[in-house]
Design an enzyme around this catalytic site. Structure first.
Site, PDB file in Angstrom:
ATOM      1  N   ARG A  34      -3.346 -10.311   5.251  1.00 62.03           N
ATOM      2  CA  ARG A  34      -3.929 -10.332   3.908  1.00 62.03           C
ATOM      3  C   ARG A  34      -2.898  -9.740   2.944  1.00 62.03           C
ATOM      4  O   ARG A  34      -2.533  -8.577   3.053  1.00 62.03           O
ATOM      5  CB  ARG A  34      -5.228  -9.523   3.883  1.00 62.03           C
ATOM      6  N   LYS A  83       0.821  -1.216   0.000  1.00 61.37           N
ATOM      7  CA  LYS A  83       0.000   0.000   0.000  1.00 61.37           C
ATOM      8  C   LYS A  83       0.854   1.265   0.000  1.00 61.37           C
ATOM      9  O   LYS A  83       2.050   1.240   0.279  1.00 61.37           O
ATOM     10  CB  LYS A  83      -0.954  -0.022   1.202  1.00 61.37           C
TER      11      LYS A  83
END
Length: 274
Positions: free
Chosen positions: A255, A221
């Site tokens: 995740r 991210k």
């Protein structure tokens, strides 16, 4: 600490890895990579062989300002993928990344075992009803607004305190529907600035007050690659660092896009914490 996935009890006292399978043309990292049956099955097999306990399938990108996808289009994309995976790998525990109750219903009826909702029911008031009806584990993420508006909604007085209150309300509502297996996700990158992401990460162990398994999704991210002044493609090392730190803060599910490296994090963490 267990969750019931189609009659199989998954013990989360040992952290698990959830591999990401984005079947979308526009996901922030792997959009368009898996667009035919061969590519989908090849990537799924690799993640399973690398040690993923769960495969999280998404067909609607939740990146900031993602374009709208109709509910029917989402269903028509996702159901064939579930069928394809379960035909080839019938023991796969599939999680579905959706905030729509009808997509959740169609996915569960096709064999999905978990629903992963970025909105925790805020974008579909029928979602909790569906989760309760089918009695599947439910991942509730923290987000404000929707993928199109969330990055304008980052004004908090005390972000962690407000998130704990948010989850407390969501958990109480889910329990009122009789939902047993709940997992919380802080939602890194959703309605949060980079500074806020790191504040939440630093104080993440405060979510233990909720006594629920914690899922952490920081894989590649912007909080990583922008901080390191690099690119998404070069963010694996930073992802591994934060995944390792997340385990020290009691994360139970990582995740990730890169399963092998995350499983190695868990293996070494467990070795230290025997």
């Amino acid at each position: 600490m267990t969750i019931n996935c189609k009659g199989i009890l998954i013990d989360l006292s040992t952290p698990k890895v959830m591999g990401i399978l984005n079947v979308t043309p526009n996901s922030f990292f792997d959009g368009g990579k898996y667009k035919n049956e061969t590519e989908i099955l090849s990537h799924t097999e690799k993640m399973l062989l690398d040690g993923a306990t769960f495969i999280d399938v998404g067909t609607y990108s939740s990146k900031p300002n993602a374009e709208f996808v109709s509910e029917q289009d989402e269903i028509s994309r996702i159901v064939p993928v579930i069928d394809l995976i379960l035909k080839q790998f019938p023991e796969t525990i599939i999680s579905i990344d959706t905030f729509r109750s009808e997509v959740a219903r169609a996915s569960i009826e096709s064999g999905a075992a978990i629903i992963n909702d970025i909105a925790a029911g805020n974008l579909d008031d029928k979602m909790l009803e569906i989760i309760a009806k089918y009695n599947v584990p439910y991942i509730m993420m923290h987000m404000r607004g929707n993928p199109q508006t969330m990055q304008t909604l980052t004004d908090y007085d005390d972000i962690v305190k407000e998130m704990v209150f948010y989850f407390s309300e969501k958990v109480a509502m889910a329990r009122s529907f009789g939902i047993n297996d709940l997992i919380i996700d802080p939602g890194f990158g959703f309605a949060k600035t980079i500074a806020q992401n790191y504040e939440v990460f630093q104080k993440m162990d405060l979510f233990n007050i909720l006594k629920l398994p914690l899922l952490v999704g920081v894989s590649r991210k912007s909080m990583i690659y922008k901080t390191l002044d690099t690119s998404i493609e070069n963010a694996l090392n930073g992802t591994t660092v934060l995944n390792t730190l997340a385990l020290t803060k009691d994360a139970k599910i990582l995740r990730v896009h890169d399963v092998k490296e995350a499983v190695e994090c868990v293996t070494l963490f467990n070795k230290i914490n025997l």
